[in-house]
Enzyme design. Structure first.
Site, PDB file in Angstrom:
ATOM      1  N   HIS A  59       0.671  -1.426   0.239  1.00  0.00           N
ATOM      2  CA  HIS A  59      -0.015   0.277  -0.084  1.00  0.00           C
ATOM      3  C   HIS A  59       0.629   1.200  -0.062  1.00  0.00           C
ATOM      4  O   HIS A  59       1.791   1.291   0.100  1.00  0.00           O
ATOM      5  CB  HIS A  59      -0.873   0.024   1.214  1.00  0.00           C
ATOM      6  CG  HIS A  59      -0.117  -0.179   2.592  1.00  0.00           C
ATOM      7  ND1 HIS A  59       0.053  -1.177   3.220  1.00  0.00           N
ATOM      8  CD2 HIS A  59      -0.315   1.044   3.401  1.00  0.00           C
ATOM      9  CE1 HIS A  59       0.884  -0.654   3.982  1.00  0.00           C
ATOM     10  NE2 HIS A  59       0.449   0.705   4.727  1.00  0.00           N
ATOM     11  N   HIS A  61       1.878   3.706   1.574  1.00  0.00           N
ATOM     12  CA  HIS A  61       2.159   5.193   2.825  1.00  0.00           C
ATOM     13  C   HIS A  61       3.890   4.638   2.438  1.00  0.00           C
ATOM     14  O   HIS A  61       4.056   3.911   2.728  1.00  0.00           O
ATOM     15  CB  HIS A  61       2.025   4.222   3.762  1.00  0.00           C
ATOM     16  CG  HIS A  61       0.361   4.346   4.281  1.00  0.00           C
ATOM     17  ND1 HIS A  61      -0.275   3.872   5.716  1.00  0.00           N
ATOM     18  CD2 HIS A  61      -0.989   5.520   3.859  1.00  0.00           C
ATOM     19  CE1 HIS A  61      -1.263   4.332   5.495  1.00  0.00           C
ATOM     20  NE2 HIS A  61      -2.577   5.524   5.047  1.00  0.00           N
ATOM     21  N   ASP A  63       6.147   4.493   5.009  1.00  0.00           N
ATOM     22  CA  ASP A  63       7.042   3.551   5.444  1.00  0.00           C
ATOM     23  C   ASP A  63       6.816   2.128   4.958  1.00  0.00           C
ATOM     24  O   ASP A  63       6.942   0.792   6.022  1.00  0.00           O
ATOM     25  CB  ASP A  63       6.458   3.037   7.631  1.00  0.00           C
ATOM     26  CG  ASP A  63       4.670   3.304   7.313  1.00  0.00           C
ATOM     27  OD1 ASP A  63       4.207   3.675   6.784  1.00  0.00           O
ATOM     28  OD2 ASP A  63       4.312   2.172   8.707  1.00  0.00           O
ATOM     29  N   HIS A  64       5.989   1.617   3.818  1.00  0.00           N
ATOM     30  CA  HIS A  64       5.852   1.072   3.009  1.00  0.00           C
ATOM     31  C   HIS A  64       6.676   1.227   2.117  1.00  0.00           C
ATOM     32  O   HIS A  64       7.390  -0.117   0.781  1.00  0.00           O
ATOM     33  CB  HIS A  64       4.794  -0.059   3.261  1.00  0.00           C
ATOM     34  CG  HIS A  64       3.599  -0.232   4.316  1.00  0.00           C
ATOM     35  ND1 HIS A  64       4.349  -1.609   4.570  1.00  0.00           N
ATOM     36  CD2 HIS A  64       3.487   0.855   5.542  1.00  0.00           C
ATOM     37  CE1 HIS A  64       3.485  -0.962   6.204  1.00  0.00           C
ATOM     38  NE2 HIS A  64       3.163  -0.709   6.206  1.00  0.00           N
ATOM     39  N   HIS A 117      -7.628  -0.717   5.881  1.00  0.00           N
ATOM     40  CA  HIS A 117      -6.309   0.185   6.179  1.00  0.00           C
ATOM     41  C   HIS A 117      -6.553   1.476   5.320  1.00  0.00           C
ATOM     42  O   HIS A 117      -6.867   2.675   5.734  1.00  0.00           O
ATOM     43  CB  HIS A 117      -5.231  -0.406   6.753  1.00  0.00           C
ATOM     44  CG  HIS A 117      -4.115   0.617   6.594  1.00  0.00           C
ATOM     45  ND1 HIS A 117      -4.342   0.852   8.214  1.00  0.00           N
ATOM     46  CD2 HIS A 117      -2.973   0.365   6.333  1.00  0.00           C
ATOM     47  CE1 HIS A 117      -2.708   1.862   8.125  1.00  0.00           C
ATOM     48  NE2 HIS A 117      -1.748   1.182   7.099  1.00  0.00           N
ATOM     49  N   ASP A 138      -0.849  -3.400   6.209  1.00  0.00           N
ATOM     50  CA  ASP A 138      -1.132  -3.664   7.222  1.00  0.00           C
ATOM     51  C   ASP A 138      -2.786  -3.995   7.414  1.00  0.00           C
ATOM     52  O   ASP A 138      -3.509  -2.476   8.090  1.00  0.00           O
ATOM     53  CB  ASP A 138      -0.785  -2.006   8.011  1.00  0.00           C
ATOM     54  CG  ASP A 138       0.475  -1.372   7.510  1.00  0.00           C
ATOM     55  OD1 ASP A 138       1.131  -1.888   8.506  1.00  0.00           O
ATOM     56  OD2 ASP A 138       1.150   0.131   7.394  1.00  0.00           O
ATOM     57  N   HIS A 176       4.293  -4.575  11.033  1.00  0.00           N
ATOM     58  CA  HIS A 176       5.027  -3.819  11.677  1.00  0.00           C
ATOM     59  C   HIS A 176       5.018  -5.441  13.106  1.00  0.00           C
ATOM     60  O   HIS A 176       4.501  -5.907  13.352  1.00  0.00           O
ATOM     61  CB  HIS A 176       4.057  -2.805  12.114  1.00  0.00           C
ATOM     62  CG  HIS A 176       3.520  -1.723  11.512  1.00  0.00           C
ATOM     63  ND1 HIS A 176       4.496  -0.307  11.684  1.00  0.00           N
ATOM     64  CD2 HIS A 176       3.368  -0.928  10.535  1.00  0.00           C
ATOM     65  CE1 HIS A 176       4.103   0.006  10.806  1.00  0.00           C
ATOM     66  NE2 HIS A 176       3.484  -0.519  10.070  1.00  0.00           N
TER      67      HIS A 176
HETATM   68 FE    FE Z   1       3.000   1.433   8.264  1.00  0.00          FE
HETATM   69 ZN    ZN Z   2      -0.052   2.085   6.200  1.00  0.00          ZN
END
Ligand code: FE
Ligand code: ZN
Length: 247
Positions: A59, A61, A63-64, A117, A138, A176
């Protein structure tokens, strides 16, 4: 079967390094931080040979996905991600959606659209071997699930129910390391679940020993994860709302 290894990145994220043993090809999922991801890939090649073949994104985001372009530039391999989110993902070499198949050596990842999410969240599912592998980003966490940042409880419920129907031996690879803190809420929500209480002790021991709690087994999530066990949308929505403010 696919061998998944978590690569710790950022504060509590995992990129996932996958090895397909017959072809000895590697894939990396959600390479949000280039330096540790490139080091992990190079170490894996040094130790056991093979080469990187694919970059898979779950996805949009940061942080990915933030390290994607740097990893692609280093290894020259295609990036696969959700067609629905192509406008807000790094440049995709292949856009996929529900039912797409991604060849990875002797294995094939099936793409599931798993909104909740985010709207465009996808998961990659390997089911050929008895011990399948689920890359769920996530959407599902060990003992928890993702926040409903874009999607609805209905969508998250449907996504989790699809995961719940996979073989119980499936290895669950989440985005995570939230398991220990998720366990606190799970125990609060389901205080008489003996399997959960025992599993929390295992998680705490792994974390105290510096080991990841992931991948987890779907069987353990089915026994212990209140979000996966929620019987209906209203129950899931209530759990998610309570978890959002739980301290
Ligand atoms: Fe994340
Ligand atoms: Zn995420």
């Amino acid at each position: 079967m696919i061998e998944p290894t978590p690569v710790p990145i950022l504060s509590d994220n995992y990129a996932w390094l996958l090895r397909e043993p017959q072809s000895n090809l590697l894939a990396i999922v959600d390479p949000a931080e280039a330096t540790p991801v490139i080091a992990a890939i190079e170490a894996a090649i040094r130790d056991r040979g093979g080469e990187l073949a694919l970059i898979l994104l779950t996805h949009h985001h940061a942080d990915h996905v933030a390290g994607t372009d740097e990893v692609r530039a280093r290894f020259g391999v295609p990036v696969v991600g959700a067609k629905a989110d192509a406008h807000r993902l790094p440049r995709l070499d292949r856009s996929v959606g529900e039912g797409s198949e991604v060849d990875f050596g002797a294995a094939t990842a099936r793409v599931w659209e798993t909104p909740g999410h985010t709207q465009g969240h996808i998961s990659y599912v390997f089911t050929e071997a008895a011990e399948g592998v689920l890359l769920c980003g996530d959407t599902l966490f060990s003992l928890g699930c993702g926040r409903l940042l874009e999607g609805t409880a209905e969508q998250m419920f449907a996504s989790l129910q699809r995961f719940a129907a996979l073989p119980p031996a499936t290895l669950v690879c989440c985005g995570h390391e939230y398991t220990a803190s998720n366990a606190r809420f799970a125990r609060h929500a389901d205080p008489h679940n003996a399997d959960l209480l025992a599993y929390e002790q295992k998680v705490l021991a792994w974390r105290a020993a510096g080991r990841p709690s992931l991948p987890s087994r779907l069987a353990d999530e089915l026994a212990c994860n209140p979000f996966l066990r929620a019987a209906d949308v209203a129950t899931l929505a209530d759990l998610r709302a309570r978890k959002d403010t739980f301290r």
